[in-house]
Design a protein around this motif. Structure first.
Motif, PDB file in Angstrom:
ATOM      1  N   LEU A  73       0.161  -8.959   6.352  1.00 18.25           N
ATOM      2  CA  LEU A  73      -1.000  -8.459   6.745  1.00 18.25           C
ATOM      3  C   LEU A  73      -0.667  -7.013   6.985  1.00 18.25           C
ATOM      4  CD1 LEU A  73      -2.318 -11.189   9.035  1.00 18.25           C
ATOM      5  CD2 LEU A  73      -3.028 -10.661   6.565  1.00 18.25           C
ATOM      6  N   ILE A  74       0.513  -6.777   7.650  1.00 19.14           N
ATOM      7  CA  ILE A  74       1.141  -5.554   7.876  1.00 19.14           C
ATOM      8  C   ILE A  74       1.268  -4.649   6.531  1.00 19.14           C
ATOM      9  CG2 ILE A  74       2.888  -4.009   8.899  1.00 19.14           C
ATOM     10  CD1 ILE A  74       3.168  -6.301  11.075  1.00 19.14           C
ATOM     11  N   ARG A  75       1.959  -5.455   5.590  1.00 13.38           N
ATOM     12  CA  ARG A  75       2.193  -4.732   4.228  1.00 13.38           C
ATOM     13  C   ARG A  75       0.816  -4.245   3.598  1.00 13.38           C
ATOM     14  NH1 ARG A  75       1.154  -5.924  -0.376  1.00 13.38           N
ATOM     15  NH2 ARG A  75       2.377  -4.754  -2.155  1.00 13.38           N
ATOM     16  N   TYR A  76      -0.098  -5.286   3.752  1.00 14.24           N
ATOM     17  CA  TYR A  76      -1.414  -4.898   3.182  1.00 14.24           C
ATOM     18  C   TYR A  76      -2.031  -3.535   3.824  1.00 14.24           C
ATOM     19  CZ  TYR A  76      -6.466  -5.211   1.829  1.00 14.24           C
ATOM     20  OH  TYR A  76      -7.679  -4.580   1.435  1.00 14.24           O
ATOM     21  N   GLU A  77      -2.066  -3.641   5.037  1.00 13.52           N
ATOM     22  CA  GLU A  77      -2.625  -2.345   5.895  1.00 13.52           C
ATOM     23  C   GLU A  77      -1.801  -1.181   5.403  1.00 13.52           C
ATOM     24  OE1 GLU A  77      -5.405  -2.579   7.475  1.00 13.52           O
ATOM     25  OE2 GLU A  77      -5.853  -4.597   7.420  1.00 13.52           O
ATOM     26  N   ALA A  78      -0.404  -1.034   5.611  1.00 15.23           N
ATOM     27  CA  ALA A  78       0.290  -0.118   5.418  1.00 15.23           C
ATOM     28  C   ALA A  78       0.657   0.388   3.968  1.00 15.23           C
ATOM     29  CB  ALA A  78       1.693  -0.353   6.091  1.00 15.23           C
ATOM     30  N   VAL A  79       0.435  -0.469   3.038  1.00 18.73           N
ATOM     31  CA  VAL A  79       0.861  -0.076   1.749  1.00 18.73           C
ATOM     32  C   VAL A  79      -0.509   0.028   0.593  1.00 18.73           C
ATOM     33  CG1 VAL A  79       1.950  -0.758  -0.428  1.00 18.73           C
ATOM     34  CG2 VAL A  79       3.287  -1.082   1.562  1.00 18.73           C
ATOM     35  N   GLU A  80      -1.363  -0.737   0.873  1.00 19.46           N
ATOM     36  CA  GLU A  80      -2.479  -1.011   0.052  1.00 19.46           C
ATOM     37  C   GLU A  80      -3.773  -0.246   0.397  1.00 19.46           C
ATOM     38  OE1 GLU A  80      -3.164  -4.905  -1.948  1.00 19.46           O
ATOM     39  OE2 GLU A  80      -0.828  -4.982  -2.055  1.00 19.46           O
ATOM     40  N   ARG A  81      -4.026  -0.709   1.970  1.00 23.86           N
ATOM     41  CA  ARG A  81      -5.246   0.003   2.331  1.00 23.86           C
ATOM     42  C   ARG A  81      -5.002   1.411   2.806  1.00 23.86           C
ATOM     43  NH1 ARG A  81      -9.849  -2.776   4.378  1.00 23.86           N
ATOM     44  NH2 ARG A  81     -10.991  -1.416   5.874  1.00 23.86           N
ATOM     45  N   PHE A  82      -4.181   1.704   3.684  1.00 22.26           N
ATOM     46  CA  PHE A  82      -4.163   3.026   4.154  1.00 22.26           C
ATOM     47  C   PHE A  82      -3.072   4.040   3.192  1.00 22.26           C
ATOM     48  CE2 PHE A  82      -5.933   0.728   7.931  1.00 22.26           C
ATOM     49  CZ  PHE A  82      -7.231   1.193   7.913  1.00 22.26           C
ATOM     50  N   LYS A  83      -2.361   3.491   2.681  1.00 25.45           N
ATOM     51  CA  LYS A  83      -1.492   4.246   2.079  1.00 25.45           C
ATOM     52  C   LYS A  83      -0.525   4.712   2.767  1.00 25.45           C
ATOM     53  CE  LYS A  83      -3.822   3.694  -2.132  1.00 25.45           C
ATOM     54  NZ  LYS A  83      -3.983   2.314  -2.291  1.00 25.45           N
ATOM     55  N   TRP A  84       0.189   4.230   3.861  1.00 25.87           N
ATOM     56  CA  TRP A  84       1.022   5.254   4.765  1.00 25.87           C
ATOM     57  C   TRP A  84       2.476   5.196   4.204  1.00 25.87           C
ATOM     58  CZ3 TRP A  84      -1.090   1.250   9.087  1.00 25.87           C
ATOM     59  CH2 TRP A  84      -2.317   1.849   9.773  1.00 25.87           C
ATOM     60  N   MET A  85       2.740   4.211   3.149  1.00 25.29           N
ATOM     61  CA  MET A  85       4.055   4.022   2.755  1.00 25.29           C
ATOM     62  C   MET A  85       4.122   3.398   1.486  1.00 25.29           C
ATOM     63  SD  MET A  85       5.712   1.299   5.350  1.00 25.29           S
ATOM     64  CE  MET A  85       6.252   2.560   6.301  1.00 25.29           C
ATOM     65  N   THR A  86       5.028   3.507   0.598  1.00 24.17           N
ATOM     66  CA  THR A  86       5.118   2.659  -0.573  1.00 24.17           C
ATOM     67  C   THR A  86       5.814   1.539  -0.265  1.00 24.17           C
ATOM     68  OG1 THR A  86       7.508   3.472  -1.195  1.00 24.17           O
ATOM     69  CG2 THR A  86       5.525   4.969  -1.730  1.00 24.17           C
ATOM     70  N   ASP A  87       5.685   0.811  -1.448  1.00 26.21           N
ATOM     71  CA  ASP A  87       6.509  -0.773  -1.451  1.00 26.21           C
ATOM     72  C   ASP A  87       7.689  -0.667  -0.971  1.00 26.21           C
ATOM     73  OD1 ASP A  87       4.733  -3.165  -1.371  1.00 26.21           O
ATOM     74  OD2 ASP A  87       4.331  -3.239  -3.550  1.00 26.21           O
ATOM     75  N   ASP A  88       8.578   0.261  -1.725  1.00 25.94           N
ATOM     76  CA  ASP A  88       9.814   0.318  -1.432  1.00 25.94           C
ATOM     77  C   ASP A  88      10.185   0.947   0.044  1.00 25.94           C
ATOM     78  OD1 ASP A  88      10.412  -0.242  -4.026  1.00 25.94           O
ATOM     79  OD2 ASP A  88      10.544   1.615  -4.522  1.00 25.94           O
ATOM     80  N   GLU A  89       9.365   1.584   0.592  1.00 27.73           N
ATOM     81  CA  GLU A  89       9.717   1.916   1.872  1.00 27.73           C
ATOM     82  C   GLU A  89       9.407   0.877   2.963  1.00 27.73           C
ATOM     83  OE1 GLU A  89       8.242   6.802   2.176  1.00 27.73           O
ATOM     84  OE2 GLU A  89       6.779   5.200   1.830  1.00 27.73           O
TER      85      GLU A  89
ATOM     86  N   TYR B 291       7.809   1.512  14.106  1.00 28.53           N
ATOM     87  CA  TYR B 291       8.286   2.322  12.993  1.00 28.53           C
ATOM     88  C   TYR B 291       7.175   2.949  12.228  1.00 28.53           C
ATOM     89  CZ  TYR B 291      10.789   4.325   9.235  1.00 28.53           C
ATOM     90  OH  TYR B 291      11.167   5.074   8.167  1.00 28.53           O
ATOM     91  N   ILE B 292       6.375   2.227  11.674  1.00 28.49           N
ATOM     92  CA  ILE B 292       4.863   2.817  10.830  1.00 28.49           C
ATOM     93  C   ILE B 292       4.273   3.576  11.740  1.00 28.49           C
ATOM     94  CG2 ILE B 292       2.948   2.099   9.615  1.00 28.49           C
ATOM     95  CD1 ILE B 292       4.579  -0.502   8.792  1.00 28.49           C
ATOM     96  N   GLY B 293       3.986   3.176  12.914  1.00 28.47           N
ATOM     97  CA  GLY B 293       3.131   4.320  13.742  1.00 28.47           C
ATOM     98  C   GLY B 293       3.768   5.561  14.038  1.00 28.47           C
ATOM     99  N   TYR B 294       5.069   5.227  14.437  1.00 25.70           N
ATOM    100  CA  TYR B 294       5.964   6.837  14.410  1.00 25.70           C
ATOM    101  C   TYR B 294       6.031   7.492  13.275  1.00 25.70           C
ATOM    102  CZ  TYR B 294       9.460   9.866  15.937  1.00 25.70           C
ATOM    103  OH  TYR B 294      10.357  10.962  16.256  1.00 25.70           O
TER     104      TYR B 294
END
Length: 189
Positions: A27-43, A65-68
């Protein structure tokens, strides 16, 4: 990117990640990578590896980490609070209800039905990482690493953090030597 997006993304993953940190990771991956695009899959894979190697709850470490990364210190604080506080409130409400209705067949059935969903979410995420590894490492290296991981974790009972550190060291050494190859071509004068 706003604090509101951080709050919404981590609240959603915290509330819907039934079963603890491992169930929240997809779920975190979906939010961070796909939905909001805060980072790439590799990151994200690097954050996940780092989070697994450090002690403590994985979802909270990833939120920090992601929030920072997205919004600095305040972003880390908001992401952690969004990940933890709604879950704590929901847990208190849920436990009160479960204790009141603990012997109900409906409640027992609902709890049992969640297990396969979490298993499937983890399997899909595992497949995605396997596919990326297949592309990045090649078939032979990927299979060798899978076999080594299985033997070390299941038969030798080595802690997963040790395996992560070993594979990170392998990646570092391989990357270092592949990018710092001595120039074999000599110019003829």
């Amino acid at each position: 990117m706003s604090y509101k997006e951080l709050f919404i993304g981590f609240t959603r993953s915290g509330l819907l990640g039934y079963g603890g940190g491992p169930s929240a990771i997809p779920l975190i991956r979906y939010e961070a990578v796909e939905r909001f695009k805060w980072m790439t899959d590799d990151e994200f894979a690097e954050v996940l590896a780092l989070g697994n190697a450090l002690p403590g709850p994985i979802a909270t470490k990833m939120a920090a980490y992601i929030g920072y990364k997205v919004k600095g210190k305040m972003g880390a604080l908001i992401a952690i609070l969004a990940q933890v506080v709604p879950t704590v409130v929901a847990l208190i409400a849920l436990l009160s209800t479960l204790y009141a209705m603990g012997e109900s067949r409906i409640i027992k059935g609902m709890i049992a039905a969640v297990g396969p969903v979490i298993g499937m979410m983890l399997a899909v995420m595992g497949y995605q990482f396997l596919k990326k590894g297949w592309i990045g490492l090649g078939m032979t290296t990927n299979i060798v690493m899978l076999v080594i991981s299985f033997l070390a974790l299941e038969l030798l009972d080595i802690h997963p953090a040790i395996m992560i550190v070993v594979f990170i060291a392998y990646a570092f050494i391989k990357t270092y030597f592949s990018t710092n190859k001595p120039d074999t071509k000599r110019s003829v004068s």
